[in-house]
Write a protein that holds these residues in place. Structure first.
Motif, PDB file in Angstrom:
ATOM      1  N   LYS A  68       0.834  -1.211   0.000  1.00 19.97           N
ATOM      2  CA  LYS A  68       0.000   0.000   0.000  1.00 19.97           C
ATOM      3  C   LYS A  68       0.868   1.260   0.000  1.00 19.97           C
ATOM      4  CE  LYS A  68      -3.728   2.251   2.486  1.00 19.97           C
ATOM      5  NZ  LYS A  68      -4.591   2.246   3.654  1.00 19.97           N
ATOM      6  N   SER A  69       1.980   1.211   0.701  1.00 17.47           N
ATOM      7  CA  SER A  69       2.862   2.381   0.769  1.00 17.47           C
ATOM      8  C   SER A  69       3.741   2.512  -0.470  1.00 17.47           C
ATOM      9  CB  SER A  69       3.728   2.321   2.028  1.00 17.47           C
ATOM     10  OG  SER A  69       4.651   1.252   1.929  1.00 17.47           O
ATOM     11  N   GLY A  70       3.775   1.488  -1.317  1.00 14.98           N
ATOM     12  CA  GLY A  70       4.561   1.542  -2.547  1.00 14.98           C
ATOM     13  C   GLY A  70       6.005   1.097  -2.391  1.00 14.98           C
ATOM     14  N   PHE A  71       6.363   0.540  -1.242  1.00 15.05           N
ATOM     15  CA  PHE A  71       7.741   0.112  -1.013  1.00 15.05           C
ATOM     16  C   PHE A  71       8.084  -1.196  -1.699  1.00 15.05           C
ATOM     17  CE2 PHE A  71       7.467   3.295   2.209  1.00 15.05           C
ATOM     18  CZ  PHE A  71       8.745   3.787   2.285  1.00 15.05           C
ATOM     19  N   ILE A  72       7.081  -2.001  -1.966  1.00 14.87           N
ATOM     20  CA  ILE A  72       7.335  -3.273  -2.638  1.00 14.87           C
ATOM     21  C   ILE A  72       6.336  -3.474  -3.766  1.00 14.87           C
ATOM     22  CG2 ILE A  72       8.355  -4.340  -0.581  1.00 14.87           C
ATOM     23  CD1 ILE A  72       5.725  -5.909  -0.239  1.00 14.87           C
ATOM     24  N   GLN A  73       6.654  -4.439  -4.621  1.00 13.71           N
ATOM     25  CA  GLN A  73       5.806  -4.793  -5.758  1.00 13.71           C
ATOM     26  C   GLN A  73       5.417  -6.267  -5.632  1.00 13.71           C
ATOM     27  OE1 GLN A  73       5.082  -2.343  -8.168  1.00 13.71           O
ATOM     28  NE2 GLN A  73       6.106  -1.083  -6.635  1.00 13.71           N
ATOM     29  N   LYS A  74       4.328  -6.624  -6.289  1.00  7.50           N
ATOM     30  CA  LYS A  74       3.831  -7.996  -6.270  1.00  7.50           C
ATOM     31  C   LYS A  74       3.771  -8.514  -7.704  1.00  7.50           C
ATOM     32  CE  LYS A  74      -0.654  -8.689  -5.507  1.00  7.50           C
ATOM     33  NZ  LYS A  74      -1.940  -8.928  -4.818  1.00  7.50           N
ATOM     34  N   GLU A  75       4.163  -9.764  -7.874  1.00  4.46           N
ATOM     35  CA  GLU A  75       4.091 -10.397  -9.188  1.00  4.46           C
ATOM     36  C   GLU A  75       3.395 -11.750  -9.045  1.00  4.46           C
ATOM     37  OE1 GLU A  75       7.124 -12.190 -12.564  1.00  4.46           O
ATOM     38  OE2 GLU A  75       7.874 -10.742 -11.118  1.00  4.46           O
ATOM     39  N   GLN A  76       2.522 -12.040  -9.978  1.00  6.06           N
ATOM     40  CA  GLN A  76       1.822 -13.324  -9.968  1.00  6.06           C
ATOM     41  C   GLN A  76       2.599 -14.329 -10.813  1.00  6.06           C
ATOM     42  OE1 GLN A  76      -2.513 -13.423 -10.461  1.00  6.06           O
ATOM     43  NE2 GLN A  76      -2.216 -14.998 -12.031  1.00  6.06           N
ATOM     44  N   ILE A  77       2.845 -15.515 -10.241  1.00  6.46           N
ATOM     45  CA  ILE A  77       3.517 -16.603 -10.945  1.00  6.46           C
ATOM     46  C   ILE A  77       2.477 -17.702 -11.171  1.00  6.46           C
ATOM     47  CG2 ILE A  77       5.392 -18.300 -10.889  1.00  6.46           C
ATOM     48  CD1 ILE A  77       6.398 -15.386 -10.828  1.00  6.46           C
ATOM     49  N   ASN A  78       2.288 -18.086 -12.424  1.00  6.83           N
ATOM     50  CA  ASN A  78       1.293 -19.103 -12.769  1.00  6.83           C
ATOM     51  C   ASN A  78       1.935 -20.486 -12.855  1.00  6.83           C
ATOM     52  OD1 ASN A  78      -0.878 -17.216 -13.097  1.00  6.83           O
ATOM     53  ND2 ASN A  78       0.028 -16.633 -15.047  1.00  6.83           N
ATOM     54  N   TYR A  79       1.250 -21.479 -12.296  1.00  5.55           N
ATOM     55  CA  TYR A  79       1.671 -22.869 -12.439  1.00  5.55           C
ATOM     56  C   TYR A  79       1.225 -23.368 -13.807  1.00  5.55           C
ATOM     57  CZ  TYR A  79       2.364 -23.067  -7.347  1.00  5.55           C
ATOM     58  OH  TYR A  79       2.790 -22.858  -6.058  1.00  5.55           O
ATOM     59  N   ASP A  80       1.990 -24.274 -14.409  1.00  7.42           N
ATOM     60  CA  ASP A  80       1.623 -24.839 -15.713  1.00  7.42           C
ATOM     61  C   ASP A  80       0.301 -25.603 -15.639  1.00  7.42           C
ATOM     62  OD1 ASP A  80       3.879 -23.807 -16.897  1.00  7.42           O
ATOM     63  OD2 ASP A  80       5.064 -25.640 -16.584  1.00  7.42           O
ATOM     64  N   GLN A  81       0.064 -26.301 -14.540  1.00  3.01           N
ATOM     65  CA  GLN A  81      -1.138 -27.116 -14.381  1.00  3.01           C
ATOM     66  C   GLN A  81      -2.342 -26.316 -13.868  1.00  3.01           C
ATOM     67  OE1 GLN A  81       1.702 -27.266 -12.718  1.00  3.01           O
ATOM     68  NE2 GLN A  81       1.424 -27.789 -10.571  1.00  3.01           N
ATOM     69  N   GLY A  82      -2.181 -25.008 -13.731  1.00  3.18           N
ATOM     70  CA  GLY A  82      -3.256 -24.155 -13.223  1.00  3.18           C
ATOM     71  C   GLY A  82      -2.935 -23.671 -11.820  1.00  3.18           C
ATOM     72  N   GLY A  83      -3.523 -22.574 -11.447  1.00  5.59           N
ATOM     73  CA  GLY A  83      -3.258 -21.972 -10.148  1.00  5.59           C
ATOM     74  C   GLY A  83      -2.097 -20.999 -10.241  1.00  5.59           C
ATOM     75  N   TYR A  84      -1.865 -20.300  -9.156  1.00  7.42           N
ATOM     76  CA  TYR A  84      -0.804 -19.298  -9.130  1.00  7.42           C
ATOM     77  C   TYR A  84      -0.408 -18.996  -7.692  1.00  7.42           C
ATOM     78  CZ  TYR A  84      -4.573 -16.116  -7.845  1.00  7.42           C
ATOM     79  OH  TYR A  84      -5.621 -15.524  -7.199  1.00  7.42           O
ATOM     80  N   TYR A  85       0.667 -18.267  -7.564  1.00 11.84           N
ATOM     81  CA  TYR A  85       1.104 -17.729  -6.276  1.00 11.84           C
ATOM     82  C   TYR A  85       1.748 -16.373  -6.536  1.00 11.84           C
ATOM     83  CZ  TYR A  85       5.787 -19.390  -7.582  1.00 11.84           C
ATOM     84  OH  TYR A  85       6.977 -19.601  -8.233  1.00 11.84           O
ATOM     85  N   HIS A  86       1.967 -15.617  -5.468  1.00 11.01           N
ATOM     86  CA  HIS A  86       2.559 -14.282  -5.608  1.00 11.01           C
ATOM     87  C   HIS A  86       3.953 -14.259  -4.999  1.00 11.01           C
ATOM     88  CE1 HIS A  86      -1.793 -13.073  -5.844  1.00 11.01           C
ATOM     89  NE2 HIS A  86      -1.279 -12.563  -6.936  1.00 11.01           N
ATOM     90  N   VAL A  87       4.800 -13.449  -5.604  1.00  9.22           N
ATOM     91  CA  VAL A  87       6.116 -13.159  -5.042  1.00  9.22           C
ATOM     92  C   VAL A  87       6.225 -11.643  -4.909  1.00  9.22           C
ATOM     93  CG1 VAL A  87       7.278 -15.244  -5.862  1.00  9.22           C
ATOM     94  CG2 VAL A  87       7.216 -13.204  -7.320  1.00  9.22           C
ATOM     95  N   TYR A  88       7.104 -11.224  -4.016  1.00  8.20           N
ATOM     96  CA  TYR A  88       7.237  -9.806  -3.677  1.00  8.20           C
ATOM     97  C   TYR A  88       8.697  -9.386  -3.786  1.00  8.20           C
ATOM     98  CZ  TYR A  88       2.643 -10.854  -1.912  1.00  8.20           C
ATOM     99  OH  TYR A  88       1.343 -11.270  -1.817  1.00  8.20           O
ATOM    100  N   TYR A  89       8.903  -8.166  -4.228  1.00  3.13           N
ATOM    101  CA  TYR A  89      10.250  -7.625  -4.381  1.00  3.13           C
ATOM    102  C   TYR A  89      10.195  -6.114  -4.143  1.00  3.13           C
ATOM    103  CZ  TYR A  89       8.398  -6.500  -9.004  1.00  3.13           C
ATOM    104  OH  TYR A  89       7.609  -6.037 -10.021  1.00  3.13           O
ATOM    105  N   PRO A  90      11.337  -5.526  -3.751  1.00  3.43           N
ATOM    106  CA  PRO A  90      11.337  -4.092  -3.430  1.00  3.43           C
ATOM    107  C   PRO A  90      11.177  -3.220  -4.677  1.00  3.43           C
ATOM    108  CG  PRO A  90      13.542  -4.999  -3.196  1.00  3.43           C
ATOM    109  CD  PRO A  90      12.629  -6.146  -3.514  1.00  3.43           C
TER     110      PRO A  90
END
Length: 135
Positions: A68-90
């Motif tokens: 919310k403060s803008g200090f980090i970013q979120k990226e969605q990683i998709n699984y080949d078989q369906g579904g996803y998860y998020h990773v975070y980086y500054p």
């Protein structure tokens, strides 16, 4: 953290104090941010939670404040078989610094406006209570 601006100016501050001062972030938020900055790759919530030794839900709330403060970013990683998860980086430090400078400029303008209102209000009050000079 000091309560008044006068107290803050008397304290020794470090640059990470800006996270708390400008954005109201907590110690855990700063710890999570540091973990992400020190990592060579984006991390999941579970990885951040492990590195700050907190429950996943606690780390998640901290990550949300950082997003919310803008200090980090979120990226969605998709699984080949369906579904996803998020990773975070500054976020890029230059972008964060520009955002903090903008917030500081906005705060400075607002304080200037309030100081002028204060002066106007009490000058009027003083003028209204002056006793006319007697001849």
């Amino acid at each position: 953290m000091a309560n008044s601006m006068a107290e803050q100016l008397q304290q020794d501050m470090v640059c990470e104090g800006l996270l708390e001062c400008i954005h109201g972030l907590k110690q855990l938020d700063k710890d999570c941010f540091r973990v992400l900055v020190e990592s060579e790759r984006a991390l999941t919530i579970d990885e951040v939670a492990d590195r700050v030794d907190r429950e996943r839900s606690t780390a998640y709330r901290s990550i949300q404040r950082l997003l919310k403060s803008g200090f980090i970013q979120k990226e969605q990683i998709n699984y080949d078989q369906g579904g996803y998860y998020h990773v975070y980086y500054p976020t890029d430090p230059a972008q964060i610094a520009n955002d903090m400078q903008r917030k500081l400029n906005d705060w400075y303008a607002k304080m200037g406006q309030l100081i002028q209102e204060f002066e106007d209000k009490y000058e009027r009050a003083e003028a209204d209570t002056e006793i006319p000079a007697q001849s």
